[in-house]
Design an enzyme around this catalytic site. Structure first.
Site, PDB file in Angstrom:
ATOM      1  N   LYS A 683       0.854  -1.183   0.000  1.00  0.00           N
ATOM      2  CA  LYS A 683       0.000   0.000   0.000  1.00  0.00           C
ATOM      3  C   LYS A 683       0.889   1.233   0.000  1.00  0.00           C
ATOM      4  O   LYS A 683       1.508   1.577   1.000  1.00  0.00           O
ATOM      5  CB  LYS A 683      -0.895   0.016   1.253  1.00  0.00           C
ATOM      6  CG  LYS A 683      -2.032   1.012   1.102  1.00  0.00           C
ATOM      7  CD  LYS A 683      -2.633   1.433   2.418  1.00  0.00           C
ATOM      8  CE  LYS A 683      -2.125   2.764   2.900  1.00  0.00           C
ATOM      9  NZ  LYS A 683      -2.100   3.878   1.971  1.00  0.00           N
ATOM     10  N   GLU A 764       9.128   1.978  11.462  1.00  0.00           N
ATOM     11  CA  GLU A 764      10.078   3.096  11.383  1.00  0.00           C
ATOM     12  C   GLU A 764       9.292   4.390  11.435  1.00  0.00           C
ATOM     13  O   GLU A 764       8.404   4.603  10.610  1.00  0.00           O
ATOM     14  CB  GLU A 764      10.842   3.055  10.056  1.00  0.00           C
ATOM     15  CG  GLU A 764      11.608   1.781   9.793  1.00  0.00           C
ATOM     16  CD  GLU A 764      12.883   1.698  10.597  1.00  0.00           C
ATOM     17  OE1 GLU A 764      13.341   2.741  11.102  1.00  0.00           O
ATOM     18  OE2 GLU A 764      13.400   0.587  10.731  1.00  0.00           O
ATOM     19  N   CYS A 798      12.880  11.900   7.122  1.00  0.00           N
ATOM     20  CA  CYS A 798      12.780  11.595   8.561  1.00  0.00           C
ATOM     21  C   CYS A 798      14.127  11.845   9.227  1.00  0.00           C
ATOM     22  O   CYS A 798      14.205  12.081  10.427  1.00  0.00           O
ATOM     23  CB  CYS A 798      12.272  10.190   8.807  1.00  0.00           C
ATOM     24  SG  CYS A 798      12.906   9.010   7.648  1.00  0.00           S
ATOM     25  N   GLU A 894       7.924  16.818  16.010  1.00  0.00           N
ATOM     26  CA  GLU A 894       8.399  16.694  14.628  1.00  0.00           C
ATOM     27  C   GLU A 894       7.576  17.610  13.732  1.00  0.00           C
ATOM     28  O   GLU A 894       6.349  17.588  13.781  1.00  0.00           O
ATOM     29  CB  GLU A 894       8.261  15.245  14.159  1.00  0.00           C
ATOM     30  CG  GLU A 894       9.028  15.002  12.888  1.00  0.00           C
ATOM     31  CD  GLU A 894       8.887  13.577  12.368  1.00  0.00           C
ATOM     32  OE1 GLU A 894       9.820  13.113  11.723  1.00  0.00           O
ATOM     33  OE2 GLU A 894       7.835  12.942  12.593  1.00  0.00           O
TER      34      GLU A 894
END
Ligand SMILES: Cc1cc2nc3c(=O)[nH]c(=O)nc-3n(C[C@H](O)[C@H](O)[C@H](O)COP(=O)(O)OP(=O)(O)OC[C@H]3O[C@@H](n4cnc5c(N)ncnc54)[C@H](O)[C@@H]3O)c2cc1C
Length: 1015
Positions: A683, A764, A798, A894
Site C-alpha cells: 500500500k 520506522e 525523517c 516533529e
C-alpha cells in the site's frame, strides 16, 4: 633514443645544474617547517595528525584549547615518535600560553612559506622582490568556502579592489622578457569561480552562468581598461564544465570578443582534458582572438578519487601518476601546435614536464618568449631561478589572505610537498637522480615509479559500475560475495542533464494516466479514482489510481495467502533473481522514475535520483543478503549429531510506505519481504500512488508470480487499518508517522480469532534530529551540511536536521554564516535544475507547518524566513528560529518541513543532554575537530545513525544501515545485514547421525536449502 627525448634530457640536466647551485631550502633540515615535513614523510600517521592539527589551529582562540588539541592529536604517536612528541605535549601543558604562542608562530611561519601576503599591501612587498628577480606574478585571493551570496559578493568586491590595487602599485612595471610582451600583461589576477556564487549546482550550468556573469563582467571590463589579465582558475570536476562554458560565453560577448587577455586552466589529470582543450581551441579559432591556457596536472586528485568512489562514478582522474605526466605532455603538444591562437602557460614544478615543453617548443620553432612557466609561491624556488636564467618567462602564483582562510590552501601545499609520488619530494627530499627524474613517463605507466615509492596503482579495472580499488584488497573476494552500490547519476555531464529534461517532458505529456489495483495478477478497477497532485502546481493532476475498499482488501489478503504456499517454497536463489531483474528495470527507467518523483512529490533532481538509486540498491543488497543467509547453517560442530538453523518466511506481509522516499522505502520493504519468501500486499502512500503503481509494473515485468505481490491503493484509515487487524496478515512493515506507527504497534499486539502467528511489526517512525556544532568545528563544512540537512527536500526526510545545537564559543560566527547561507538558497519548482527547496507535499502539510511556524514565533525568535516564493504551490519559506529552549514545542515535536530551531548551549555536556532530551532517536550529528569530543559523542549521542563531520541525511544502503529507536522505531536497520531477519522465522533441524556408535567425522558447515520436493 628519440631526438626529442635527447633534447629533454639535455635541457633537464641544464635546469638541474642550475638548481643544484641553489638547493631548495624548504627541504633542508633546519627549522620547524623543515622538521615537520621530514617527520611527515617518515610516518604517515604523524602526517595525518599533523595536517589535521594545522587545519584546526587557526580556529582555536584560547591557549588551553590549543594545548588540549595538541594532546589529543598526538597522544597516540607510535614508534620512535612517542618520546619526543609526549615530552613536547607535557611541556606544552606546563606553560600553555607560551607553548601555544610558539606553536602559532611556527605554524604561521609555515603558512608564510606559501601565502605571499596577508593583504594587498602586504603582497606588494613580495611582488617587488620578485620583480627584482625578473619573476612576474598572478595574484589569487584566499578565502573560506563561500556558503552564501553575501560572502560571494564580498569576494567579488575584494577581487575588484585587488585588481585596482595591483594596477595602481605596478604602474610603470614592464614585462621581464620584453619580446612579445603584448601577450603577457604585467597585472594578472587569478579568480576562483566558485567563490563568486554560493549555489553552484552541476545540474544547472545555465543557472550558475546567469548568476556568475554579472559578477565577472565588471571585473573583466575593468581588467581590460587597466590592461590587466584575468585567469579563470579551475577547481573540482563538479564545476569544470560550468567554468569552461562560462569562460567561452563571456569571452564571446561583443564587449570581450576581441580581448586577448583572458585565460583558463586545463587539468591534465582529467581523462577528458584533451577533449576540453580541443574544444576550447576550436572555439578560440571561431572567435578569432587569442586566449591563454594554463596547463596544470591538477590540485584535487585525492578529492576526485574519493568523491567518485563514494558515489560510484567513473573516476574522472587518471589513477597512475605517470598517466597524468603523459597527458600533460600530450596537451603541451596540442597547445604548442595551436600556438597561433592560444598562449600556453605551463603550471608545473616538474623539471621533466618543463624540459619537455621547452624541447617541444624548440622543435616546433616557437620562440621562448611566446609562452610562459608558472609556479606556486613558496615552491620550487631554484627551478624558477633556473628558468629565469635560461631566458624563459616565469610567473609566480601568489595567494593573498589571512591565516584562517588560508589553512586549506596551506594543507594542500603540505600534501603536495610530501606526496609520495610528487616530483618535489623525489628531487629535493629523496634525491632521486636526474636520469630517473627525466625518464619518459610513458615508460613508467604500469611500471616502476620513483625508487621507494609504493607499489604502482594498477590500470583501472572496470567493474559493474566503477573502478575496482587499486589496492586490490577487495578483488580477492569472490565476485558473488561483493555488494556494490549502484552509482548516482552524475549531473555534471550534459547528457545526464538532457536525459533528465527529456524525461520531465515525457512524464508531463503523460499526466493523467490511470492505474488499476493489481490483485492476484489481475488488473482491478473500482468506481473510485484517487488523484495524485503536483505539489508545485496543485491544479495539475499527475495521475490516478483505482481506490480499494474493504472488499478489495479482502481479495488481496486471500490472493497473498493462496500464493504463500508456493512462494515460500521457491528457492531463495529464484527470489533473489527476481529482485535483480527488478533492479535492472528500475535502472533502465531511472530518468523517467526520477522525473515522476519531481512532479508527484516535489523532489529536486538529485534527490529524486538518489531515491531511485536507493531502490536499486535495496534490490541488490537484499538479494545479496538472502544468498548469505539462505542456506541452512550448522549451529555447532559436534560428533554424532547435526543441527542446522535456517529460516522460514513469516507469511502474508503488509507493506505501508510513506511518500517522502516514495520508491526507495516502498521498494526496500517490498523487496525484503519478497526475497525472504513472504507474499505481499503493498500500500503506497496516497500522495505517491503513481510511483507505487510503477513499482508494481516493474515487479510484474520482472516476473513476480500472481498473488505474490498485490498493489492496493487506498486510504490508510480504511484499508490500512482493516489489514493491520486482519487475522491472515502475519507481518506489517510500516514507515511513517509516529501517530500511525504507534497505532499499528498497539493494534498488531492483539490476537484475533483464527490468527495463526503473532504478528510481527517492523516500524520506522520520525525524528527530531539534532546536530551539535562544537566550538572548534570547521564552519565551511558545518554550515553547508547543516543547511543541506535541514532544508534539503524541504526538511521532509525523517533524517532531516531540525535542532541545531551550537556551543556558545562559536555561536555568533555560526549564526552569521548560517543565516546568510539560508538566505541564499534557491527555492522554487524543482522541475528546474538547481533548485534546492521545493514545495511540501500537500495542503494539509502546508497548513500544519505554517501552524508550527506560528508556534515558533510565539515561543522563540524568528531569525530568518525566506521571502520570494512561487505564487502557487505548497511552498513553505525556509525558516530559522533562535533563542529556542529544549522544552519548547518547536524543539520537541516533529515538524517535517523546512523549519530549523537553533539552541545555544554552554558546553558539550549541555549539548549532549539537549540532543538526547527528546522522545526520538533517529539521526544525530556532530561537527568538531577535537578527537576526544568526537569519541565522546560516538559513545553518548542517542540516535540510530550518528554522523560526524557530515550531513545527517543521505544514508546509503549497506553503508549506513538506517533506522532509530525510542519513538523513532523498533530498532531495525533498513539496508543493514540483519534487516532480513525481521521478515523470517528461525527454524532449527537436529538429526542424530550416529548409527550403532558410528558417525561421520565432520559435518558440513552449510546444507542445500531444505526444499520439498527437492530440485
Ligand atoms: C601556477 C600554478 C597554478 C595552478 N593552478 C591550478 C588550478 O587552477 N587548478 C588546479 O586544479 N591545479 C592548479 N595547479 C596545479 C596543482 O596545484 C599542483 O601544483 C600540480 O598539479 C603539481 O604538478 P607538478 O607537475 O608540479 O608536480 P608532479 O609532482 O609532477 O605532479 C603531481 C601531480 O600529479 C597528479 N597525481 C598525483 N598522484 C597521481 C596519481 N596516482 N595518478 C594520477 N595523477 C596523479 C596530481 O595532479 C598532482 O598534483 C596550479 C599549479 C601551478 C604551478
Amino acid at each position: 633514443m628519440s631526438s626529442l627525448q635527447a633534447q629533454i634530457e639535455e635541457r633537464g640536466e641544464r635546469i638541474f645544474d642550475l638548481v643544484d647551485r641553489h638547493p631548495e631550502s624548504i627541504f633542508s633540515k633546519a627549522g620547524f617547517y623543515q622538521r615537520m615535513m621530514a617527520l611527515s614523510m617518515r610516518d604517515e600517521h604523524f602526517k595525518v595528525q599533523m595536517f589535521r592539527f594545522v587545519d584546526v589551529l587557526a580556529s582555536l582562540r584560547r591557549s588551553g584549547d590549543i594545548v588540549q588539541h595538541l594532546g589529543e592529536y598526538f597522544a597516540d604517536m607510535r614508534d620512535g615518535f612517542a618520546p619526543v612528541v609526549h615530552t613536547g605535549v607535557r611541556l606544552a601543558r606546563i606553560v600553555p600560553w607560551l607553548s601555544s604562542m610558539v606553536l602559532r608562530r611556527n605554524v604561521s611561519g609555515m603558512a608564510r612559506q606559501f601565502i605571499a601576503g596577508k593583504n594587498p599591501d602586504d603582497v606588494m612587498k613580495t611582488l617587488r622582490k620578485r620583480r627584482q628577480q625578473n619573476i612576474g606574478f598572478t595574484v589569487d585571493l584566499l578565502g573560506e568556502a563561500v556558503v552564501s551570496e553575501k560572502e560571494a559578493d564580498a569576494y567579488t568586491a575584494r577581487c575588484s579592489e585587488l585588481l585596482e590595487h595591483l594596477a595602481r602599485e605596478t604602474r610603470g612595471w614592464t614585462d621581464p622578457v620584453g619580446k612579445n610582451r603584448e601577450l603577457f600583461p604585467v597585472v594578472n589576477l587569478s579568480v576562483k569561480i566558485s567563490a563568486l556564487y554560493s549555489q553552484m549546482n552541476p545540474a544547472d550550468p545555465a543557472g550558475a552562468i546567469a548568476h556568475l556573469s554579472p559578477k565577472l563582467r565588471p571585473i573583466l571590463r575593468r581588467a581590460r581598461e587597466l590592461g590587466a589579465f584575468i585567469n579563470f582558475d579551475m577547481e573540482s570536476y563538479a564545476h569544470k564544465n560550468t567554468t569552461l562554458e562560462l569562460f567561452k560565453i563571456l569571452c564571446t560577448e561583443t564587449e570581450f570578443n576581441n580581448w586577448p587577455h583572458a585565460g583558463i586552466v586545463i587539468q591534465a589529470y582529467l581523462r577528458d582534458a584533451e577533449a576540453d582543450l580541443r574544444d576550447l581551441i576550436e572555439w578560440g579559432r571561431a572567435r578569432g582572438t587569442r586566449f591563454t591556457v594554463r596547463l596544470v596536472k591538477g590540485a584535487y586528485w585525492d578529492y576526485e578519487k574519493i568523491k567518485s568512489r563514494q558515489n560510484g562514478w567513473d573516476c574522472p582522474v587518471y589513477l597512475q601518476k605517470p598517466e597524468s605526466d603523459v597527458n600533460f605532455e600530450a596537451l603541451t603538444r596540442v597547445l604548442l601546435e595551436n600556438e597561433s591562437i592560444v598562449t600556453a602557460a605551463f603550471g608545473s614544478h616538474n623539471v621533466r614536464s618543463i624540459a619537455h615543453a621547452q624541447a617541444l617548443a624548440e622543435e616546433l620553432g616557437i620562440d621562448r618568449s611566446r609562452f610562459e612557466f608558472q609556479f606556486l609561491y613558496g615552491m620550487a624556488g631554484p627551478v624558477k631561478r633556473a628558468l629565469v636564467e635560461m631566458g624563459y618567462r616565469v610567473r609566480e602564483y601568489c595567494p593573498v589572505g589571512e591565516l584562517l582562510p588560508g589553512m586549506s590552501y596551506l594543507v594542500r601545499r603540505l600534501l603536495e610537498n610530501t606526496s609520495n609520488e610528487g616530483f618535489l619530494r623525489a628531487k629535493f627530499s629523496e634525491h632521486v637522480s636526474a636520469a630517473q627524474l627525466l625518464r619518459d613517463p610513458n615508460e613508467l605507466v604500469n611500471g616502476k615509479l620513483w625508487p621507494g615509492s609504493p607499489t604502482p596503482a594498477t590500470t583501472p579495472n572496470r567493474k559493474r559500475d566503477g573502478y575496482a580499488p587499486e589496492d586490490g584488497a577487495s578483488l580477492a573476494a569472490p565476485h558473488d560475495d561483493i555488494y556494490e552500490n549502484s552509482p548516482l547519476v552524475n549531473f555534471v555531464y550534459k547528457e545526464s542533464q538532457e536525459q533528465m529534461q527529456a524525461a520531465l517532458r515525457d512524464v508531463r505529456n503523460r499526466f493523467g494516466r490511470k492505474f488499476p489495483l493489481v490483485i492476484n495478477g489481475e488488473k482491478i478497477w473500482t468506481d473510485k479514482l484517487t488523484p495524485s497532485v503536483n505539489p508545485s502546481a496543485p491544479n495539475e493532476i499527475v495521475g490516478y489510481a483505482a481506490e480499494a475498499g474493504i472488499p478489495e482488501a479482502e481479495r488481496a489478503v486471500k490472493a497473498a495467502r493462496d500464493a504463500f504456499g508456493k512462494w515460500s517454497r521457491t528457492s531463495f536463489e529464484e527470489r533473489a533473481q527476481l529482485l535483480e531483474r527488478a533492479a535492472a528495470i528500475l535502472d533502465r527507467r531511472r530518468y523517467e522514475l526520477s522525473a515522476l518523483e519531481v512532479f508527484e512529490v516535489g523532489k529536486p533532481w538529485a534527490e529524486a535520483d538518489g531515491d531511485i538509486r536507493e531502490a536499486i540498491d535495496f534490490c541488490h543488497f537484499y538479494a545479496h543478503q538472502m544468498r548469505l543467509i539462505g542456506r541452512p547453517r550448522l549451529t555447532q560442530q559436534v560428533p554424532g549429531e547435526e543441527s542446522y538453523q535456517h529460516y522460514w518466511p513469516r507469511g502474508v506481509g503488509l507493506v505501508i510506505a510513506p511518500w517522502n522516499f516514495p520508491m526507495a522505502i516502498l521498494c526496500g520493504m517490498v523487496s525484503a519481504a519478497l526475497v525472504t519468501g513472504n507474499t505481499v500486499i503493498m500500500k503506497p502512500s496516497e500522495q505517491s500512488l503513481n510511483i507505487g503503481a510503477m513499482l508494481m509494473e516493474i515487479f510484474e515485468e520482472a516476473g513476480v508470480p500472481p498473488g505474490v505481490l498485490n498493489f492496493l491503493n487506498g486510504r490508510g484509515s480504511v484499508i490500512g487499518a482493516h489489514l493491520v487487524d486482519h487475522k491472515d496478515v502475519d507481518l506489517i512493515a510500516f514507515t511513517g508517522s509516529r501517530e500511525v506507527g504507534l497505532g499499528i504497534w498497539e493494534s498488531a499486539g492483539k490476537t484475533r480469532e483464527g490468527q495463526r502467528e503473532l504478528k510481527h511489526v517492523i516500524c520506522e517512525m520520525g525524528g527530531k534530529n539534532a546536530m551539535i556544532v562544537d566550538s572548534d568545528a570547521d564552519l565551511d563544512e558545518a554550515i553547508v551540511d547543516s543547511i543541506y540537512s535541514a532544508f534539503g527536500y524541504q526538511g521532509q526526510k525523517c533524517s532531516a536536521l531540525s535542532r541545531l545545537i551550537v556551543l556558545e564559543g562559536n555561536y555568533d560566527r555560526v549564526m552569521e554564516r548560517l543565516l546568510n547561507a539560508a538566505a541564499s538558497l534557491r527555492v522554487g519548482n524543482p522541475e528546474a535544475p538547481g533548485i534546492m527547496v521545493g514545495p511540501v507535499i500537500d495542503e494539509a502539510a502546508y497548513r500544519r507547518i505554517l501552524e508550527y511556524i506560528d508556534i515558533g514565533k510565539s515561543e522563540a525568535t524568528l531569525a530568518y524566513q525566506a521571502k520570494d516564493l512561487p505564487p502557487q504551490g505548497f511552498f513553505i519559506p525556509p525558516t530559522i528560529f533562535t533563542g529556542v529552549k529544549p522544552d519548547m514545542r518547536i524543539a520537541r515535536e516533529e515538524i517535517f518541513g523546512p523549519v530549523l530551531s537553533v539552541l545555544k548551549v554552554r558546553d558539550l555536556d549541555e549539548a549532549i543532554e539537549v540532543a538526547n532530551g527528546t522522545d526520538y532517536a533517529l539521526t544525530g550529528g556532530f561537527f568538531s575537530r577535537s578527537p576526544a569530543n568526537i569519541e565522546r559523542v560516538k559513545a553518548q549521542l542517542e540516535a540510530g545513525n550518528v554522523y560526524i563531520n557530515r550531513s545527517c541525511t543521505g544514508a546509503i544502503v549497506g553503508r549506513h544501515p538506517f533506522g532509530g529507536f525510542k519513538m523513532s522505531g523498533g530498532g531495525t536497520k533498513a539496508g543493514g545485514a540483519d534487516y532480513l531477519l525481521q521478515f523470517l522465522l528461525p527454524h532449527v533441524v537436529t538429526e542424530n547421525i550416529m548409527r550403532h556408535g558410528f558417525a561421520p567425522e565432520e559435518t558440513p558447515q552449510y546444507r542445500d536449502e531444505f526444499l520439498w520436493p527437492p530440485r
